[in-house]
Scaffold this motif. Sequence first.
Motif, short mmCIF file in Angstrom:
data_model
loop_
_atom_site.label_atom_id
_atom_site.label_comp_id
_atom_site.label_asym_id
_atom_site.label_seq_id
_atom_site.Cartn_x
_atom_site.Cartn_y
_atom_site.Cartn_z
N PHE A 1 55.02 -32.98 -95.26
CA PHE A 1 54.46 -34.17 -96.12
C PHE A 1 53.14 -33.90 -96.77
O PHE A 1 52.36 -32.83 -95.99
CB PHE A 1 54.62 -35.33 -95.21
CG PHE A 1 53.68 -35.58 -94.10
CD1 PHE A 1 52.29 -36.36 -94.17
CD2 PHE A 1 53.96 -34.69 -92.70
CE1 PHE A 1 51.70 -36.17 -92.88
CE2 PHE A 1 53.27 -34.69 -91.68
CZ PHE A 1 51.94 -35.49 -91.90
N THR A 2 52.58 -34.62 -97.33
CA THR A 2 51.39 -34.58 -98.07
C THR A 2 50.79 -36.09 -97.94
O THR A 2 51.40 -36.98 -98.07
CB THR A 2 51.22 -33.82 -99.01
OG1 THR A 2 49.88 -33.67 -99.69
CG2 THR A 2 51.90 -34.70 -100.32
N VAL A 3 49.39 -35.91 -97.91
CA VAL A 3 48.76 -37.46 -98.15
C VAL A 3 47.71 -37.24 -98.99
O VAL A 3 47.53 -36.37 -99.89
CB VAL A 3 47.82 -37.75 -96.83
CG1 VAL A 3 48.84 -37.94 -95.61
CG2 VAL A 3 46.65 -36.80 -96.65
N VAL B 1 48.92 -30.09 -96.77
CA VAL B 1 50.39 -30.06 -96.43
C VAL B 1 50.67 -29.91 -95.05
O VAL B 1 49.79 -28.99 -94.40
CB VAL B 1 51.06 -28.89 -97.23
CG1 VAL B 1 52.59 -28.98 -96.99
CG2 VAL B 1 51.04 -29.10 -98.76
N LEU B 2 51.41 -30.84 -94.44
CA LEU B 2 51.37 -31.02 -92.91
C LEU B 2 52.88 -31.18 -92.41
O LEU B 2 53.85 -31.25 -93.38
CB LEU B 2 50.75 -32.37 -92.47
CG LEU B 2 49.30 -32.46 -92.94
CD1 LEU B 2 49.09 -33.46 -94.08
CD2 LEU B 2 48.34 -33.29 -91.74
N MET C 1 53.69 -38.74 -98.97
CA MET C 1 54.85 -38.36 -99.26
C MET C 1 55.34 -37.50 -98.39
O MET C 1 54.81 -36.56 -97.99
CB MET C 1 54.74 -37.75 -100.62
CG MET C 1 56.11 -37.29 -101.36
SD MET C 1 56.96 -38.80 -101.89
CE MET C 1 55.91 -39.24 -103.26
N ALA C 2 56.65 -37.64 -97.96
CA ALA C 2 57.38 -36.82 -96.83
C ALA C 2 58.65 -36.64 -97.14
O ALA C 2 59.47 -37.49 -97.67
CB ALA C 2 57.32 -37.72 -95.32
N LEU C 3 58.95 -35.40 -96.82
CA LEU C 3 60.47 -34.85 -97.16
C LEU C 3 61.07 -34.24 -95.83
O LEU C 3 60.43 -33.51 -95.00
CB LEU C 3 60.35 -33.61 -98.24
CG LEU C 3 61.56 -32.79 -98.66
CD1 LEU C 3 62.48 -33.72 -99.25
CD2 LEU C 3 61.06 -31.71 -99.43
N PHE C 4 62.29 -34.52 -95.60
CA PHE C 4 63.12 -34.33 -94.40
C PHE C 4 64.43 -33.74 -94.79
O PHE C 4 65.04 -34.34 -95.24
CB PHE C 4 63.25 -35.53 -93.57
CG PHE C 4 61.92 -36.35 -93.39
CD1 PHE C 4 61.16 -36.18 -92.32
CD2 PHE C 4 61.57 -37.34 -94.12
CE1 PHE C 4 59.84 -36.79 -92.23
CE2 PHE C 4 60.47 -37.99 -94.12
CZ PHE C 4 59.60 -37.93 -92.98
#
Length: 295
Positions: free
Chosen positions: A168-170, A198-199, A285-288
């Motif tokens: 995810f990123t903020v 990017v975390l 925004m987060a992707l899984f």
Amino acid sequence: MTMSFELVTDSCCNLAEETIDRYGLHVLPLTFMADGEDTVYQSYLKGEKTDLSRFYKMMRDGKVFRTSLPNLSNTEALFRSLLDAGRDILYLGFSSGLSGTYEATELLAKQLRGEYPDRKIYTVDTLAASGGQGLLVWHACQHAEAGEGIDAVRDWVEGNKLRLAHWFTVDDLMFLWRGGRVSKTSAWAGTLLNIKPVLHVDDEGHLIPMEKVRGRKKSLTALLNHMEKTGTQPLADQMVFITHGDCLEEAQWLEQQIRERFGVRDIVVNCIDPVIGAHSGPGTMALFFLASSRN
């Protein structure tokens, strides 16, 4: 769908209401409150939808929110009602690396195991958050729907939870600074230089900054690149979750890129709940997805 056991999770799973209804899930609501106010809000209420756009607008306007665990007496009442009905329980909880929710629920489960020796009460620390936790719950439901019992489903989640990648990123580092995730100096410098971190969530369930890029579009593209690098093949056959902090158009752009680039057909997009959003901020925004490893 009727499972052979009851599946309980908490509101940090960020699952859509239709998914909760379809699988008959029980959701423990974490709570949040605005600084300077006494009203305590639940982040999930069955059949009710929080106006998340209003919540994120308040954050953009400078409102600070505090968060807390689910009400333990309500959790106990739910568990007892299920156990009294002769049902076994599998609880898939929010990462212990980010909250005390799992620990508190496991302590309750330990007590209840002594009182209900004929019932199975399993708890799993998913070491996951938001759509990562939700995607693990979704996979658990698929296994239960295929006829697997509580032991097999619990074992699958335990065996695969560290393959559930969170990237995810903020959009604004200041919210991560308020939550103690980055230093104030880093937050100010990042804001001035348009740096977007990017975390990911690591194997201990903690939020870890992994890289820095300049500009929003590059940070979103970095999420795609991590999926291409580590995602379990074939990517096209995966269920993918995207969660966002009130930035639906960008989430839809990310969804379209995943469909075009990897041929993925099954993608669920949902908004980040207020408890997680209070720490990550608007524009998250987060992707899984399932991967060879979380890294």
